[in-house]
Write a protein that holds these residues in place. Structure first.
Motif, PDB file in Angstrom:
ATOM      1  N   ILE A 154     -85.248 -18.146  -2.247  1.00  0.00           N
ATOM      2  CA  ILE A 154     -85.404 -18.939  -3.478  1.00  0.00           C
ATOM      3  C   ILE A 154     -86.459 -20.028  -3.290  1.00  0.00           C
ATOM      4  O   ILE A 154     -87.264 -20.309  -4.197  1.00  0.00           O
ATOM      5  CB  ILE A 154     -84.045 -19.549  -3.873  1.00  0.00           C
ATOM      6  CG1 ILE A 154     -83.075 -18.427  -4.271  1.00  0.00           C
ATOM      7  CG2 ILE A 154     -84.208 -20.555  -4.999  1.00  0.00           C
ATOM      8  CD1 ILE A 154     -81.657 -18.907  -4.498  1.00  0.00           C
ATOM      9  N   ALA A 155     -86.508 -20.612  -2.105  1.00  0.00           N
ATOM     10  CA  ALA A 155     -87.528 -21.636  -1.842  1.00  0.00           C
ATOM     11  C   ALA A 155     -88.923 -21.030  -1.913  1.00  0.00           C
ATOM     12  O   ALA A 155     -89.887 -21.655  -2.411  1.00  0.00           O
ATOM     13  CB  ALA A 155     -87.285 -22.267  -0.482  1.00  0.00           C
ATOM     14  N   THR A 158     -89.765 -20.524  -5.567  1.00  0.00           N
ATOM     15  CA  THR A 158     -90.065 -21.818  -6.192  1.00  0.00           C
ATOM     16  C   THR A 158     -91.466 -22.287  -5.834  1.00  0.00           C
ATOM     17  O   THR A 158     -92.212 -22.787  -6.679  1.00  0.00           O
ATOM     18  CB  THR A 158     -89.035 -22.867  -5.761  1.00  0.00           C
ATOM     19  OG1 THR A 158     -87.714 -22.408  -6.112  1.00  0.00           O
ATOM     20  CG2 THR A 158     -89.304 -24.206  -6.403  1.00  0.00           C
ATOM     21  N   ALA A 161     -93.992 -20.342  -7.797  1.00  0.00           N
ATOM     22  CA  ALA A 161     -94.042 -20.807  -9.185  1.00  0.00           C
ATOM     23  C   ALA A 161     -94.809 -22.123  -9.296  1.00  0.00           C
ATOM     24  O   ALA A 161     -95.595 -22.317 -10.239  1.00  0.00           O
ATOM     25  CB  ALA A 161     -92.624 -20.968  -9.724  1.00  0.00           C
ATOM     26  N   GLN A 162     -94.567 -23.017  -8.338  1.00  0.00           N
ATOM     27  CA  GLN A 162     -95.304 -24.290  -8.360  1.00  0.00           C
ATOM     28  C   GLN A 162     -96.792 -24.060  -8.143  1.00  0.00           C
ATOM     29  O   GLN A 162     -97.635 -24.744  -8.737  1.00  0.00           O
ATOM     30  CB  GLN A 162     -94.730 -25.216  -7.288  1.00  0.00           C
ATOM     31  CG  GLN A 162     -93.324 -25.716  -7.604  1.00  0.00           C
ATOM     32  CD  GLN A 162     -92.724 -26.518  -6.470  1.00  0.00           C
ATOM     33  OE1 GLN A 162     -93.221 -26.471  -5.334  1.00  0.00           O
ATOM     34  NE2 GLN A 162     -91.632 -27.235  -6.757  1.00  0.00           N
TER      35      GLN A 162
END
Length: 376
Positions: A154-155, A158, A161-162
């Motif tokens: 998940i990290a 993320t 996405a960033q």
């Protein structure tokens, strides 16, 4: 009879006697004879007859010249100061040509900040990807729990996405920087300019108007009774203020009729060489075919008291007027609708110097008329 009455009678007779003698002498005097010599011809003229020929059938039209398509060029960025205007009304421009420029210092700084954010997000995404790779290796040997593996995955998502958001923000800043430079969307002519150096321009405010490709058209009104005669592709002839003929082509007919004027709108393509200005009012006609008509030269028709006439030579070479109705005028020929037959002779020269009842001399050679006028 008294003596007084006799004296009055004698006195009256003495007074009247000279008058009677004068009257008798006048009656006996010879009367002057009228001059019976014929009047001399006033002018030497040439005559002709009407002839049949092919004339174009024309539908009259009036209207204004418009831009075929006029583009509005406005500000895309909001709240920037206009620092340079490079064109003015009437300038011809090319597609992509720079027209104006806004102050871009703030947007350039924001773009650098966005690029730094992209670099930072890229590093974070790479670190997250490495952590996830190590976690997968450890998960195989059961050194970490499944929960910890999911957290690293998940990290990683993320961080990606960033990174995508940072790229999107950088792209936005690049577009804003590009919008500080206003370019022409096509070839054309600047028809209006509201751009002023030093103003802070809000988004979507118009700066220029551009006649695309410099293309103009004539939007003309045609009588409802003539609309059915028209078709796309027909030739149009327009007269400008310098009386020069401009030829165009009928591109389109409007699908509606104006209920106030009972006329229809037609769109006429104009040549680039016409050298016209948008908004000019013009008259002209559309050629819809040819007809056979009786015609005379324009020099044989005269306008008097609002009516058209021709002059004919009658008995004893005396001039007479004949009223006619004319139609179209093409080059130096005039269409005769009524009032004249092809067999009738009419005068073609000197009509402005003649009146009904004048006596003329008819010749066959126009040069004889010139010589006669020079002698007079």
């Amino acid at each position: 009879m008294s003596a007084i009455t006799q004296r009055k009678t004698i006195l009256a007779a003495v007074i009247m006697l000279p008058l009677v003698l004068v009257l008798v002498l006048l009656m006996q005097a010879p009367q002057p004879q009228a001059d019976e010599s014929p009047a001399a011809p006033l002018l030497t003229v040439v005559t002709t007859q009407a002839r049949s020929e092919q004339l174009p059938l024309q539908v009259p039209a009036t209207g204004n010249v418009h831009a075929w398509q006029e583009a509005s060029i406005g500000a895309e960025s909001d709240g920037l100061t206009l620092i340079e205007v490079l064109v003015d009304v009437g300038d011809k421009v090319k597609r992509g040509q720079l027209l104006a420029r806004f102050n871009s210092d703030i947007i350039a700084a924001e773009l650098e900040e966005a690029r730094a954010s992209v670099a930072q997000a890229t590093a974070a995404a790479e670190e997250a990807e490495l952590n996830f790779s190590r976690a997968k290796t450890l998960a195989i040997s059961r050194a970490i729990s499944t929960q910890q593996l999911d957290q690293t995955r998940i990290a990683t998502m993320t961080a990606k996405a960033q990174l995508d958001a940072a790229h999107a923000f950088e792209k936005k800043q690049r577009l804003r920087l590009k919008q500080t430079r206003v370019h022409a969307p096509s070839d054309g002519i600047i028809s209006a300019r509201s751009a002023t150096i030093g103003t802070v321009v809000p988004s979507a405010q118009e700066l220029f108007r551009l006649i695309e490709n410099g293309r103009l058209e004539w939007r003309a009104q045609v009588s409802m009774s003539d609309i059915e005669k028209l078709a796309e592709g027909q030739n149009a002839v327009i007269t400008n203020q310098q009386q020069a003929l401009i030829r165009g082509s009928l591109r389109r007919l409007a699908p509606t009729i104006d209920t106030n004027t009972h006329s229809g709108l037609v769109y006429i393509d104009l040549p680039a060489s016409a050298n016209l200005r948008a908004g000019t009012f013009m008259r002209g006609y559309i050629e819809v075919g040819d007809t056979t008509s009786l015609t005379l030269p324009q020099s044989a028709v005269i306008l008097r008291d609002g009516f058209h006439y021709v002059m004919q030579v009658g008995a004893q070479s005396v001039v007479s007027l004949k009223k006619i109705v004319i139609g179209r005028q093409v080059n130096d020929r005039v269409e005769i609708i009524t009032g004249l037959s092809p067999a009738e002779n009419v005068i073609t020269s000197g009509l402005s110097f003649l009146s009904a009842g004048d006596k003329v001399r008819v010749v066959d050679n126009p040069l004889s008329v010139t010589a006669s006028i020079e002698e007079q």
